[in-house]
Motif scaffolding. Structure first.
Motif, mmCIF file in Angstrom:
data_model
loop_
_atom_site.group_PDB
_atom_site.id
_atom_site.type_symbol
_atom_site.label_atom_id
_atom_site.label_comp_id
_atom_site.label_asym_id
_atom_site.label_seq_id
_atom_site.Cartn_x
_atom_site.Cartn_y
_atom_site.Cartn_z
ATOM 1 N N SER A 318 0.895 -1.279 -0.115
ATOM 2 C CA SER A 318 0.102 0.070 -0.087
ATOM 3 C C SER A 318 0.859 1.223 0.064
ATOM 4 C CB SER A 318 -0.884 -0.012 1.038
ATOM 5 O OG SER A 318 -1.664 -1.165 1.245
ATOM 6 N N ARG A 321 2.293 1.898 -3.402
ATOM 7 C CA ARG A 321 1.313 2.357 -4.432
ATOM 8 C C ARG A 321 1.068 3.903 -4.279
ATOM 9 N NH1 ARG A 321 -1.451 -2.665 -3.532
ATOM 10 N NH2 ARG A 321 -2.733 -1.743 -1.657
ATOM 11 N N ALA A 359 -3.163 5.538 3.437
ATOM 12 C CA ALA A 359 -2.811 4.127 2.792
ATOM 13 C C ALA A 359 -2.870 2.866 3.746
ATOM 14 C CB ALA A 359 -1.656 4.190 2.129
ATOM 15 N N LEU A 363 -6.741 -0.375 4.766
ATOM 16 C CA LEU A 363 -6.536 -1.916 5.010
ATOM 17 C C LEU A 363 -7.546 -2.387 5.933
ATOM 18 C CD1 LEU A 363 -2.692 -2.276 4.774
ATOM 19 C CD2 LEU A 363 -4.287 -2.917 2.741
#
Length: 407
Positions: A318, A321, A359, A363
């Motif tokens: 994550s 990205r 980010a 999750l």
């Protein structure tokens, strides 16, 4: 062979011939002595020049016999012509072989030193053509790499190799599959439109992978002695590239976190000092973000360490990205991460911290467990005197946030 070397061979022979001729020594003795002249010249000047030297000595010997009134072409002198030319050509072949061997030994010595200085496999491949080209009087030396459609020249000296890929059926492909190739009569599949008479191709392998092919092409017939020399040379280069790869892999292992694939804490400490020095040199700000996960202990305690490891890998992905291309990500320790932000002022570092924290929070929930992250930030723009103080400022802000965050 230098001029000072071969002059020691033929100048004394000519002087001795003149002295013996003046003393009236038998013509047979002088002719035998004169046979050493084309041998000396051939040894010194090479194969073609050796034949010419033999012919020149025959003309001199025949002219002396006739009192410089012409040339004698009887059976004896025709035999001497054949003998002198054969001696000259033979000694020229020996001299050419000796010079090739001398250049070869020099090449191997220089190559071993030059290759040892190259930082990686690509640098070795780039240096190879220049090292080998000195052995050829004309032609080209190139390193070609295998691709989807064949082989393309990437580094060369001499003729510019065609840009079109070489066919899989060419000697280059056979060199990768079968080993070194020596083609005495080159077809059009190697260098279309080039006056190539012979070529040699040698694979450059590292751990059974063919990184490329060293191709030597010449307008002349390549000497037999060149093949084992270049084979040894390419084996030396392959070993050097193998060592470079092994060292790089060791360095990567030392600086890479094995679980997440991010850079390690050790690399962070070195890179922080380097980026700080660069920022000071370029008068640019350097930002830093530290991230500490919330809820990670609950994942480990409630659903197991395997899921905790999977969560850490997901966090790393994550972060990758959403990072900028210039940002440098590190796993600091456990569930803590660090981000170096070159050329980033204080407000930019704060905004980057928010982006990375979001980010991680995206999750949540992870297997039913809440997950989030706190962050601390700092920038050299704030006037911190060194990299240690920059890190302490970001760490202090992180713990201030952690102290006010809900459990």
């Amino acid at each position: 062979m230098e001029a000072s070397h071969w002059k020691r061979l033929w100048i004394p022979a000519l002087l001795a011939y003149g002295v013996l001729l003046e003393l009236g020594v038998s013509e047979r003795v002088t002719s035998v002595l004169l046979g050493g002249v084309p041998a000396a010249l051939g040894l010194a000047l090479g194969l073609r020049a050796g034949g010419l030297a033999g012919l020149a000595v025959f003309v001199l010997d025949s002219a002396v016999d006739t009192g410089f009134r012409g040339l004698s072409l009887d059976g004896v002198h025709l035999f001497l012509l054949l003998a002198y030319s054969t001696v000259g050509l033979g000694s020229g072949w020996v001299g050419e072989s000796l010079r090739l061997r001398e250049r070869s030994l020099g090449l191997l010595y220089r190559a071993s030193r030059e290759i040892s200085r190259q930082p990686d496999e690509e640098a070795v491949l780039r240096a190879l053509p220049q090292m080998v080209y000195g052995l050829l009087e004309a032609g080209a030396v190139a390193v070609l790499k295998p691709g989807g459609e064949g082989f393309r020249a990437v580094h060369w000296v001499g003729w510019a190799f065609p840009e079109e890929p070489h066919l899989e059926s060419s000697p280059l492909a056979r060199a990768c599959r079968e080993g070194p190739q020596w083609v005495r009569r080159v077809g059009q599949d190697l260098l279309p439109g080039y006056p190539v008479r012979s070529a040699m191709a040698f694979p450059l392998r590292v751990e059974e992978e063919c990184l490329g092919v060293l191709c030597v092409a010449s307008r002349r017939a390549l000497p037999r002695e060149l093949f084992p020399l270049l084979q040894s040379f390419c084996e030396l280069a392959s070993e050097a590239m193998g060592r470079r790869r092994a060292l790089r892999q060791l360095a990567e292992a030392a600086y890479t976190d094995p679980l997440t694939g991010l850079r390690s804490r050790r690399f962070f400490e070195e890179r922080l000092a380097e980026e700080w020095a660069r920022a000071q040199r370029e008068d640019a700000p350097l930002g830093l973000v530290l991230l500490d996960m919330n809820g990670f202990k609950g994942v480990n305690d409630r659903i197991g360490h395997a899921e905790g490891d999977a969560l850490l890998r997901a966090v790393a992905q994550s972060l990758e990205r959403v990072r900028r291309s210039s940002d440098l990500l590190f796993r600091w320790a456990g569930d803590e991460f660090a981000v170096l932000l070159p050329a980033t002022p204080a407000e930019g570092a704060r905004q980057a911290g928010e982006r990375y924290a979001r980010a991680i929070a995206a999750l949540s929930p992870w297997k039913g467990q809440p997950v989030s992250a706190a962050f601390g930030w700092a920038s050299s723009q704030e006037g911190w005197p060194g990299p240690a103080e920059l890190f302490e400022a970001a760490d202090r802000r992180l713990y201030e946030v952690k102290g006010t965050a809900p459990p």
